[in-house]
Design a protein around this motif. Structure first.
Motif, PDB file in Angstrom:
ATOM      1  N   LYS A 100      15.588  24.957 -36.758  1.00 48.18           N
ATOM      2  CA  LYS A 100      16.296  24.202 -35.723  1.00 48.18           C
ATOM      3  C   LYS A 100      17.693  24.762 -35.501  1.00 48.18           C
ATOM      4  O   LYS A 100      18.354  25.214 -36.428  1.00 48.18           O
ATOM      5  N   GLU A 101      18.126  24.705 -34.239  1.00 44.11           N
ATOM      6  CA  GLU A 101      19.475  25.136 -33.884  1.00 44.11           C
ATOM      7  C   GLU A 101      20.401  23.914 -33.896  1.00 44.11           C
ATOM      8  O   GLU A 101      19.944  22.772 -33.782  1.00 44.11           O
ATOM      9  N   PRO A 102      21.714  24.114 -34.006  1.00 45.53           N
ATOM     10  CA  PRO A 102      22.655  22.982 -34.131  1.00 45.53           C
ATOM     11  C   PRO A 102      22.608  21.993 -32.961  1.00 45.53           C
ATOM     12  O   PRO A 102      22.725  20.788 -33.166  1.00 45.53           O
ATOM     13  N   LEU A 103      22.410  22.469 -31.741  1.00 47.27           N
ATOM     14  CA  LEU A 103      22.430  21.569 -30.586  1.00 47.27           C
ATOM     15  C   LEU A 103      21.151  20.748 -30.452  1.00 47.27           C
ATOM     16  O   LEU A 103      21.069  19.865 -29.593  1.00 47.27           O
ATOM     17  N   GLU A 104      20.166  20.980 -31.286  1.00 44.35           N
ATOM     18  CA  GLU A 104      18.951  20.181 -31.249  1.00 44.35           C
ATOM     19  C   GLU A 104      19.132  18.836 -31.956  1.00 44.35           C
ATOM     20  O   GLU A 104      18.254  17.982 -31.898  1.00 44.35           O
ATOM     21  N   ALA A 105      20.247  18.651 -32.596  1.00 46.19           N
ATOM     22  CA  ALA A 105      20.519  17.382 -33.273  1.00 46.19           C
ATOM     23  C   ALA A 105      21.038  16.321 -32.303  1.00 46.19           C
ATOM     24  O   ALA A 105      21.113  15.149 -32.652  1.00 46.19           O
ATOM     25  N   PHE A 106      21.399  16.718 -31.073  1.00 43.66           N
ATOM     26  CA  PHE A 106      21.992  15.797 -30.108  1.00 43.66           C
ATOM     27  C   PHE A 106      21.049  15.569 -28.934  1.00 43.66           C
ATOM     28  O   PHE A 106      20.402  16.498 -28.473  1.00 43.66           O
ATOM     29  N   PRO A 107      20.990  14.342 -28.410  1.00 45.43           N
ATOM     30  CA  PRO A 107      20.211  14.112 -27.191  1.00 45.43           C
ATOM     31  C   PRO A 107      20.885  14.779 -25.994  1.00 45.43           C
ATOM     32  O   PRO A 107      22.107  14.979 -25.983  1.00 45.43           O
ATOM     33  N   LEU A 108      20.090  15.117 -24.980  1.00 51.65           N
ATOM     34  CA  LEU A 108      20.637  15.798 -23.801  1.00 51.65           C
ATOM     35  C   LEU A 108      21.690  14.961 -23.072  1.00 51.65           C
ATOM     36  O   LEU A 108      22.641  15.515 -22.519  1.00 51.65           O
ATOM     37  N   ASP A 109      21.525  13.660 -23.069  1.00 51.99           N
ATOM     38  CA  ASP A 109      22.471  12.837 -22.316  1.00 51.99           C
ATOM     39  C   ASP A 109      23.852  12.757 -22.956  1.00 51.99           C
ATOM     40  O   ASP A 109      24.795  12.266 -22.350  1.00 51.99           O
ATOM     41  N   THR A 110      24.018  13.251 -24.178  1.00 54.92           N
ATOM     42  CA  THR A 110      25.341  13.295 -24.799  1.00 54.92           C
ATOM     43  C   THR A 110      26.027  14.637 -24.567  1.00 54.92           C
ATOM     44  O   THR A 110      27.182  14.800 -24.937  1.00 54.92           O
ATOM     45  N   MET A 111      25.309  15.590 -23.977  1.00 57.91           N
ATOM     46  CA  MET A 111      25.862  16.924 -23.719  1.00 57.91           C
ATOM     47  C   MET A 111      26.383  16.993 -22.291  1.00 57.91           C
ATOM     48  O   MET A 111      25.831  16.373 -21.390  1.00 57.91           O
ATOM     49  N   VAL A 112      27.466  17.754 -22.130  1.00 57.72           N
ATOM     50  CA  VAL A 112      28.073  17.919 -20.812  1.00 57.72           C
ATOM     51  C   VAL A 112      28.214  19.404 -20.535  1.00 57.72           C
ATOM     52  O   VAL A 112      28.780  20.147 -21.350  1.00 57.72           O
ATOM     53  N   LEU A 113      27.676  19.841 -19.386  1.00 56.65           N
ATOM     54  CA  LEU A 113      27.864  21.228 -18.954  1.00 56.65           C
ATOM     55  C   LEU A 113      29.228  21.310 -18.289  1.00 56.65           C
ATOM     56  O   LEU A 113      29.473  20.684 -17.265  1.00 56.65           O
ATOM     57  N   VAL A 114      30.156  22.085 -18.894  1.00 58.97           N
ATOM     58  CA  VAL A 114      31.521  22.147 -18.371  1.00 58.97           C
ATOM     59  C   VAL A 114      31.814  23.448 -17.637  1.00 58.97           C
ATOM     60  O   VAL A 114      32.850  23.568 -17.001  1.00 58.97           O
ATOM     61  N   GLY A 115      30.910  24.414 -17.722  1.00 56.17           N
ATOM     62  CA  GLY A 115      31.140  25.659 -17.002  1.00 56.17           C
ATOM     63  C   GLY A 115      30.165  26.728 -17.436  1.00 56.17           C
ATOM     64  O   GLY A 115      29.286  26.519 -18.272  1.00 56.17           O
ATOM     65  N   SER A 116      30.340  27.917 -16.843  1.00 55.58           N
ATOM     66  CA  SER A 116      29.517  29.063 -17.238  1.00 55.58           C
ATOM     67  C   SER A 116      30.349  30.322 -17.056  1.00 55.58           C
ATOM     68  O   SER A 116      31.267  30.376 -16.238  1.00 55.58           O
ATOM     69  N   ILE A 117      30.013  31.314 -17.851  1.00 53.03           N
ATOM     70  CA  ILE A 117      30.687  32.601 -17.765  1.00 53.03           C
ATOM     71  C   ILE A 117      29.623  33.687 -17.792  1.00 53.03           C
ATOM     72  O   ILE A 117      28.465  33.430 -18.130  1.00 53.03           O
ATOM     73  N   ILE A 118      30.029  34.882 -17.433  1.00 52.65           N
ATOM     74  CA  ILE A 118      29.123  36.021 -17.531  1.00 52.65           C
ATOM     75  C   ILE A 118      29.638  36.884 -18.666  1.00 52.65           C
ATOM     76  O   ILE A 118      30.771  37.367 -18.643  1.00 52.65           O
ATOM     77  N   LYS A 119      28.802  37.061 -19.666  1.00 51.09           N
ATOM     78  CA  LYS A 119      29.181  37.807 -20.852  1.00 51.09           C
ATOM     79  C   LYS A 119      28.131  38.900 -21.060  1.00 51.09           C
ATOM     80  O   LYS A 119      26.947  38.600 -21.204  1.00 51.09           O
ATOM     81  N   ALA A 120      28.564  40.139 -21.075  1.00 53.04           N
ATOM     82  CA  ALA A 120      27.675  41.290 -21.242  1.00 53.04           C
ATOM     83  C   ALA A 120      26.571  41.284 -20.186  1.00 53.04           C
ATOM     84  O   ALA A 120      25.421  41.584 -20.464  1.00 53.04           O
ATOM     85  N   GLY A 121      26.899  40.885 -18.961  1.00 52.80           N
ATOM     86  CA  GLY A 121      25.947  40.911 -17.859  1.00 52.80           C
ATOM     87  C   GLY A 121      24.988  39.728 -17.826  1.00 52.80           C
ATOM     88  O   GLY A 121      24.103  39.691 -16.983  1.00 52.80           O
ATOM     89  N   GLN A 122      25.136  38.771 -18.710  1.00 48.01           N
ATOM     90  CA  GLN A 122      24.250  37.607 -18.730  1.00 48.01           C
ATOM     91  C   GLN A 122      25.075  36.324 -18.587  1.00 48.01           C
ATOM     92  O   GLN A 122      26.200  36.243 -19.071  1.00 48.01           O
TER      93      GLN A 122
END
Length: 184
Positions: A100-122
């Motif tokens: 399991k990854e660390p963010l799998e411990a939290f429900p989706l509704d407690t997460m907030v998408l605050v932005g995005s960046i392009i790093k190494a072309g992705q």
């Protein structure tokens, strides 16, 4: 006080007259007679019952099909259920076998998408949970429903989740996280 004898007689006669007047015909008898007459005049109107439909037997055409309560029908149903269970198990088995990854411990509704960046072309999404900022890439897992990130754009993250439906079968569904404007 005792009444004189000549006063007793008219009083008795008067009392007798009152009693006899109650035995005569009254208005109540007239009303009863009128109600009986009206009841006799009224005739109920009952519609006749239609004749029953003629029964026409239909021939049974499914005599060659599998009997619904036979062992053969039960065997087919069990095979179909076991193949669905195998398909469901194949869907969830890889998710249960990985770490399991660390963010799998939290429900989706407690997460907030605050932005995005392009790093190494992705594209890399910036997700905030409990005042901590995480970088999420395509292929990362988040949420408690085995959510795997399939696409990241400037304004949203698309996930593939594996959840149980109402009958307990594992199915895939798509979930999205939208960019939250002015999030703190």
């Amino acid at each position: 006080m005792k009444l004189p004898s000549h006063a007793r007689v008219p009083f008795a006669v008067l009392w007798g007259a009152v009693l006899l007047s109650g035995c005569g015909a009254s208005k109540e008898d007239d009303i009863r007679q009128w109600m009986a007459d009206e009841r006799n005049k009224t005739q109920p109107k009952v519609a006749p019952i239609p004749a029953p439909k003629q029964f026409k037997p239909e021939p049974y055409t499914n005599a060659t099909a599998i009997e619904p309560f036979s062992n053969q029908k039960l065997t087919q149903a069990l095979k179909r259920d076991s193949s669905q269970a195998a398909a469901n198990a194949a869907l969830i088995a890889p998710e249960l076998a990985r770490r399991k990854e660390p963010l799998e411990a939290f429900p989706l509704d407690t997460m907030v998408l605050v932005g995005s960046i392009i790093k190494a072309g992705q594209h890399v999404a910036l997700v905030k949970v409990d005042n901590l900022l995480y970088q999420v890439r395509v292929g990362s897992y988040l949420g408690q429903n085995y959510g795997k990130v399939t696409k990241i754009s400037e304004t949203e993250v698309v996930l593939r989740e594996i959840v149980q439906d109402a009958v307990g079968e594992w199915i895939e569904r798509v979930a999205t996280m939208q960019l939250q404007e002015g999030s703190k």
